[in-house]
Enzyme design. Structure first.
Site, PDB file in Angstrom:
ATOM      1  N   LEU A  58      12.614  72.487   4.679  1.00 25.55           N
ATOM      2  CA  LEU A  58      11.999  71.987   5.896  1.00 25.55           C
ATOM      3  C   LEU A  58      13.061  71.657   6.937  1.00 25.55           C
ATOM      4  O   LEU A  58      12.960  72.058   8.102  1.00 25.55           O
ATOM      5  CB  LEU A  58      11.149  70.748   5.584  1.00 25.55           C
ATOM      6  CG  LEU A  58      10.600  70.003   6.799  1.00 25.55           C
ATOM      7  CD1 LEU A  58       9.670  70.883   7.605  1.00 25.55           C
ATOM      8  CD2 LEU A  58       9.891  68.725   6.358  1.00 25.55           C
ATOM      9  N   ASN A  59      14.089  70.917   6.542  1.00 23.72           N
ATOM     10  CA  ASN A  59      15.123  70.525   7.495  1.00 23.72           C
ATOM     11  C   ASN A  59      16.007  71.701   7.898  1.00 23.72           C
ATOM     12  O   ASN A  59      16.485  71.767   9.034  1.00 23.72           O
ATOM     13  CB  ASN A  59      15.967  69.391   6.927  1.00 23.72           C
ATOM     14  CG  ASN A  59      15.133  68.166   6.595  1.00 23.72           C
ATOM     15  OD1 ASN A  59      14.935  67.840   5.432  1.00 23.72           O
ATOM     16  ND2 ASN A  59      14.607  67.501   7.614  1.00 23.72           N
TER      17      ASN A  59
ATOM     18  N   HIS B 228       5.140  71.961   6.612  1.00 22.83           N
ATOM     19  CA  HIS B 228       6.429  72.503   6.188  1.00 22.83           C
ATOM     20  C   HIS B 228       6.525  73.984   6.543  1.00 22.83           C
ATOM     21  O   HIS B 228       7.521  74.450   7.108  1.00 22.83           O
ATOM     22  CB  HIS B 228       6.599  72.355   4.669  1.00 22.83           C
ATOM     23  CG  HIS B 228       6.885  70.965   4.214  1.00 22.83           C
ATOM     24  ND1 HIS B 228       7.450  70.698   2.980  1.00 22.83           N
ATOM     25  CD2 HIS B 228       6.710  69.765   4.813  1.00 22.83           C
ATOM     26  CE1 HIS B 228       7.588  69.390   2.835  1.00 22.83           C
ATOM     27  NE2 HIS B 228       7.133  68.809   3.931  1.00 22.83           N
TER      28      HIS B 228
ATOM     29  N   TYR C 102      -0.020  61.781  12.438  1.00 19.87           N
ATOM     30  CA  TYR C 102       1.425  61.664  12.253  1.00 19.87           C
ATOM     31  C   TYR C 102       2.053  63.036  12.032  1.00 19.87           C
ATOM     32  O   TYR C 102       3.062  63.391  12.656  1.00 19.87           O
ATOM     33  CB  TYR C 102       1.718  60.736  11.073  1.00 19.87           C
ATOM     34  CG  TYR C 102       3.197  60.568  10.765  1.00 19.87           C
ATOM     35  CD1 TYR C 102       3.988  59.755  11.574  1.00 19.87           C
ATOM     36  CD2 TYR C 102       3.783  61.199   9.678  1.00 19.87           C
ATOM     37  CE1 TYR C 102       5.346  59.570  11.303  1.00 19.87           C
ATOM     38  CE2 TYR C 102       5.133  61.032   9.390  1.00 19.87           C
ATOM     39  CZ  TYR C 102       5.913  60.211  10.209  1.00 19.87           C
ATOM     40  OH  TYR C 102       7.255  60.048   9.930  1.00 19.87           O
ATOM     41  N   TYR C 103       1.445  63.830  11.167  1.00 22.37           N
ATOM     42  CA  TYR C 103       1.982  65.163  10.916  1.00 22.37           C
ATOM     43  C   TYR C 103       1.555  66.164  11.974  1.00 22.37           C
ATOM     44  O   TYR C 103       2.243  67.176  12.185  1.00 22.37           O
ATOM     45  CB  TYR C 103       1.637  65.620   9.496  1.00 22.37           C
ATOM     46  CG  TYR C 103       2.607  65.023   8.518  1.00 22.37           C
ATOM     47  CD1 TYR C 103       3.881  65.549   8.380  1.00 22.37           C
ATOM     48  CD2 TYR C 103       2.286  63.890   7.786  1.00 22.37           C
ATOM     49  CE1 TYR C 103       4.809  64.981   7.525  1.00 22.37           C
ATOM     50  CE2 TYR C 103       3.210  63.312   6.928  1.00 22.37           C
ATOM     51  CZ  TYR C 103       4.467  63.864   6.802  1.00 22.37           C
ATOM     52  OH  TYR C 103       5.390  63.288   5.967  1.00 22.37           O
TER      53      TYR C 103
ATOM     54  N   HIS D  79      -0.783  65.576   2.201  1.00 22.84           N
ATOM     55  CA  HIS D  79      -0.529  64.278   2.823  1.00 22.84           C
ATOM     56  C   HIS D  79      -1.797  63.432   2.932  1.00 22.84           C
ATOM     57  O   HIS D  79      -1.788  62.370   3.563  1.00 22.84           O
ATOM     58  CB  HIS D  79       0.098  64.465   4.209  1.00 22.84           C
ATOM     59  CG  HIS D  79       1.528  64.908   4.149  1.00 22.84           C
ATOM     60  ND1 HIS D  79       2.518  64.107   3.646  1.00 22.84           N
ATOM     61  CD2 HIS D  79       2.123  66.076   4.503  1.00 22.84           C
ATOM     62  CE1 HIS D  79       3.677  64.758   3.699  1.00 22.84           C
ATOM     63  NE2 HIS D  79       3.464  65.949   4.210  1.00 22.84           N
TER      64      HIS D  79
ATOM     65  N   HIS E 207      -5.083  61.011   1.861  1.00 21.22           N
ATOM     66  CA  HIS E 207      -5.337  59.813   1.065  1.00 21.22           C
ATOM     67  C   HIS E 207      -6.770  59.847   0.534  1.00 21.22           C
ATOM     68  O   HIS E 207      -7.637  60.532   1.086  1.00 21.22           O
ATOM     69  CB  HIS E 207      -5.124  58.555   1.901  1.00 21.22           C
ATOM     70  CG  HIS E 207      -3.692  58.288   2.224  1.00 21.22           C
ATOM     71  ND1 HIS E 207      -3.265  57.097   2.784  1.00 21.22           N
ATOM     72  CD2 HIS E 207      -2.579  59.038   2.073  1.00 21.22           C
ATOM     73  CE1 HIS E 207      -1.959  57.135   2.950  1.00 21.22           C
ATOM     74  NE2 HIS E 207      -1.522  58.313   2.536  1.00 21.22           N
TER      75      HIS E 207
ATOM     76  N   ARG F 217       7.089  54.699   2.904  1.00 25.52           N
ATOM     77  CA  ARG F 217       8.327  55.456   3.104  1.00 25.52           C
ATOM     78  C   ARG F 217       9.124  54.803   4.230  1.00 25.52           C
ATOM     79  O   ARG F 217       8.534  54.321   5.203  1.00 25.52           O
ATOM     80  CB  ARG F 217       8.003  56.905   3.479  1.00 25.52           C
ATOM     81  CG  ARG F 217       9.206  57.779   3.756  1.00 25.52           C
ATOM     82  CD  ARG F 217       8.795  59.169   4.214  1.00 25.52           C
ATOM     83  NE  ARG F 217       9.951  60.017   4.456  1.00 25.52           N
ATOM     84  CZ  ARG F 217       9.897  61.248   4.963  1.00 25.52           C
ATOM     85  NH1 ARG F 217       8.722  61.770   5.277  1.00 25.52           N
ATOM     86  NH2 ARG F 217      10.997  61.943   5.156  1.00 25.52           N
TER      87      ARG F 217
ATOM     88  N   GLU G 155      -1.151  24.631  23.829  1.00 30.14           N
ATOM     89  CA  GLU G 155      -1.710  24.126  22.575  1.00 30.14           C
ATOM     90  C   GLU G 155      -3.224  23.947  22.681  1.00 30.14           C
ATOM     91  O   GLU G 155      -3.796  22.976  22.197  1.00 30.14           O
ATOM     92  CB  GLU G 155      -1.027  22.819  22.161  1.00 30.14           C
ATOM     93  CG  GLU G 155       0.461  23.002  21.887  1.00 30.14           C
ATOM     94  CD  GLU G 155       1.144  21.740  21.404  1.00 30.14           C
ATOM     95  OE1 GLU G 155       0.715  20.637  21.820  1.00 30.14           O
ATOM     96  OE2 GLU G 155       2.095  21.854  20.621  1.00 30.14           O
TER      97      GLU G 155
END
Length: 756
Positions: free
Chosen positions: A154-155, A208, A281-282, A435, A437, A460, A685
């Site tokens: 991937l990188n 990926h 996110y992805y 990825h 859930h 992570r 307060e």
């Protein structure tokens, strides 16, 4: 005009002729008819940029910031170390910075005509061409597809996507001998290693593989290499993979008949609404390769009409992704998602600029670009900069929206309800690939950009080496993916689909109805019939803006129908300090985990009580605002105060609280109202409206056809929300008698005020 900009313009004038002459000399044997640059920059675009320099503030500022950064980097010199580290380690970070610097330096060469940037790019690429043939696969063995420069392919693909752009920018400046060296010793072997050398990485539908496909495709376009481009677009024709083979992310590499390659990665993960099944996110992470390659294909292969592919879904997805962010621009952490990631990221700068330039010049995108306060140094960035300069921007109006999931839009979805600062995110989507859930019918709640009821996101510490090498921690599987970590039902301490990817991937929840046409009542309802055999879950969530309440409030109705008696755990993950409950609870002398596995082992049981009436109220204070949950209860319910962090000796998990309702029943209904009310100022307060407005909540009717809840506020006003559990068509008429009162309405629900 800024003095630095004036200096830059002077450099352009002095260097332009000599550099152009040198470029022509070195390019005298180049046969490519397209010419370079042609990926994210074009020859005509470069000329337009040069003609506007000094008069486009956001572009000029972005250029000056990039110039300062690269000048400083050149002063430091080139470092191409032997790879050895995981994410966050020196060699990983250095190679990552190198590809970012390469891309920026290449662009500077084109815009400023300063040869020092071309020299820097050439010398670094030559250093890689010398290093690459000597490299074995990366010494770290964690990945299912190890790279050479990095611990995972991937990188390595990231590196090639960015470096291809740098090569494109200096292509005509280089001699043929230099190009031959770079292509034969570096780029072609690099592309072959990513593809043919790692089919388990390249031939997938996954973010990926998108990076891998684009890496090969980008360098193919620069080199005019048809064979590599075909691999990029349509994947490898043959490979030695077994159908159903798994990677160590828990996802399938290939299934029978599945298409692969870049076009398949556009077809499959995106719904027609532009929702990306892995989550925002992805989606954010993948938008960069999707859009830079689309930009390049548009320039070099216009016949593909890539921006029209699948009805323009790539451009549409940018608006979708912005809608998947809260009031502060941070993406909702659905599935694996790091909190805090937002549309200020570099990927979204690219996405916004490309979508504006190629997607019809939507003025709302300009308002996002203004917030980002930087643009790309290319044709797209120039278009945005000119639009901002000319005052064309309009506010991006994030409204309630329902986004379908699945390639054809028929695999569930995500509903977002928005009302006066409240944002409710309801997930009834598909699994979300590796990825995903196990959290069917879960939701989260925000107010003015702050989380009220949270989705945990991922476990992570991205690129922080001391935390698992910057990669996913084991707690991502033992906690973050498990059902109990989310605001939804867990049955018998077992996650949805038994926590099995191969089962969950076959199923999705079904939308029952969604209606945001009435600003007073915005509502979404969905069903899940496969998470637990023999059990049907039906959840309805509404944001109601009623003048008899201080603010809009949330109604949450979870109907559970089962053939057997089960234990149901129904959590709300809140933030802040408990203010008051209407039930007594006991705090144990010794903390123990709530369970042994499936996420329960990570929850401390801090206290436990039982209802004292048929309503439970739970109030807390967070960020100066008061919140109250009022929920219907059974006398035998267990009310649990829990906290994340048990069985976590390395402190990988955040220590955050939860309020859990535990019930033993066959079929049952959890009905709740969630209020935001009042405020507290630590300066004065002073506490204002510190108590909720709901005095009573009842389920007054419930069968397979209808559910009705009655809400009474402290002033005696009674509100009734009735849901059609089966016939939800907007045009159909309903008749229902409740306690000798007849109710008639058309559509999936009705909300009325009655006289007590």
């Amino acid at each position: 005009m800024n003095s630095k900009i004036k200096t830059t313009l002077l450099v352009i004038v002095l260097m332009a002729l000599s550099c152009k002459e040198k470029a022509l000399e070195k390019y005298n044997d180049q046969s490519d008819s397209q010419g370079h640059p042609s990926l994210i920059l074009t020859k005509s675009g470069v000329e337009k940029i040069k003609s506007q320099l000094g008069s486009i503030p956001i572009f000029d500022a972005s250029l000056e910031a990039t110039k300062d950064e690269i000048d400083a980097e050149i002063e430091l010199g080139i470092d191409v170390p032997i790879p050895k580290d995981l994410s966050g380690g020196y060699t990983h970070a250095r190679h990552k910075r190198n590809f970012l610097m390469l891309q920026k330096a290449g662009v500077l060469f084109q815009i400023l005509d300063n040869e020092k940037y071309a020299v820097y790019v050439r010398d670094m690429l030559m250093a890689y061409a010398k290093l690459y043939p000597t490299l074995p696969v990366h010494p770290q063995t964690r990945s299912y597809a190890r790279g050479k420069l990095f611990w995972q392919c991937l990188n390595d693909s990231n590196w090639l996507v960015y470096s291809s752009q740098a090569y494109d920018c200096i292509f005509e400046w280089l001699s043929k001998e230099e190009r031959d060296t770079l292509e034969n010793d570096l780029f072609i072997p690099f592309a072959n290693f990513i593809s043919e050398g790692n089919p388990q990485f390249f031939n997938r539908v996954h973010n990926h593989s998108t990076w891998g496909n684009v890496a090969v495709g980008m360098i193919a376009l620069v080199m005019d290499h048809d064979e590599l481009l075909e691999k990029a677009l349509n994947g490898l024709k043959t490979d030695n993979l077994k159908v159903g083979m798994k990677d160590n992310d828990g996802g399938f590499i290939k299934v029978e008949g599945q298409k692969v390659g870049f076009l398949a990665n556009v077809d499959e993960p995106f719904s027609p609404d532009g929702y990306y099944t892995e989550g925002p996110y992805y989606q954010r992470y993948a938008m960069y390769p999707f859009l830079v390659f689309a930009e390049a294909l548009h320039h070099v292969k216009p016949e593909l009409k890539i921006f029209e592919y699948k009805e323009g879904v790539l451009l549409k997805s940018v608006n979708t992704l912005i809608n998947l962010s809260d009031a502060d621009g941070e993406f909702f952490p659905l599935n694996d998602g790091q909190k805090g990631m937002s549309y200020y990221s570099k990927e979204l700068v690219t996405a916004v600029d490309v979508a504006y330039h190629y997607g019809g010049n939507n003025p709302e995108l300009l308002s996002i670009a203004k917030k980002q306060d930087r643009v790309l140094l290319n044709d797209s960035g120039l278009a945005v900069a000119l639009g901002i300069k000319e005052g064309k921007d309009k506010p991006f109006d994030k409204k309630s929206i329902n986004l379908s999931d699945g390639s054809n839009g028929d695999e569930g979805g995500v509903g977002i309800l928005r009302s006066k600062g409240l944002e409710l995110v309801f997930k009834y989507a598909g699994q979300g690939l590796s990825h995903g859930h196990y959290d069917k019918l879960s939701f989260s709640l925000y107010e003015e950009g702050e989380e009220v009821l949270q989705d945990y996101g991922l476990s992570r510490f991205v690129n922080i080496e001391q935390k698992g090498g910057g990669n996913y921690l084991k707690e991502n599987k033992t906690w973050a993916k498990q059902t109990i970590a989310h605001n939804t039902i867990t049955q018998n301490e077992v996650s949805h689909f038994g926590g099995k990817y191969e089962v969950g991937s076959k199923h999705h929840s079904e939308l029952h109805f969604y209606d945001a046409t009435n600003p007073q009542v915005q509502i979404v309802s969905a069903k899940e019939t496969n998470a637990y055999p023999g059990t049907q879950l039906h959840r309805t969530l509404a944001i109601i803006d009623d003048e008899d309440f201080e603010k809009p409030f949330v109604v949450d109705i979870m109907n559970v129908a089962s053939e057997n008696k089960n234990q149901y755990d129904f959590p709300y993950y809140y933030f802040g300090q408990i203010m008051k409950t209407n039930f007594e609870y006991k705090v144990p002398s010794e903390l123990k985990p709530l369970g042994k596995s499936i996420g329960y082992q990570h929850l401390w049981k801090e206290a436990e009580g039982m209802p004292s009436s048929d309503n439970v109220t739970f109030s807390w204070l967070n960020h100066g605002k008061f919140y109250t949950i009022t929920t219907t209860s059974d006398a035998t319910d267990n009310l649990i105060l829990a906290r994340i962090g048990a069985k976590d000796p390395e402190f990988n998990l955040r220590r955050e609280p939860a309020f859990i309702i535990r019930r033993h029943a066959k079929s049952t209904t959890f009905a709740s109202v969630i209020e935001s009310h009042g405020n507290y100022s630590p300066i004065s307060e002073s506490a204002v409206n510190a108590y909720g407005s709901v005095s009573s909540l009842k389920v007054i009717y419930n069968n397979e056809n209808y559910t009705a809840v009655q809400i009474e506020n402290v002033n005696g006003k009674i509100k009734i929300l009735v849901i059609a559990n089966n016939d939800a068509l907007n045009k159909n008429e309903h008749h229902l008698e409740i306690k000798n009162k007849e109710y008639k309405w058309v559509g999936s629900y009705t909300y009325i005020t009655t006289i007590n």
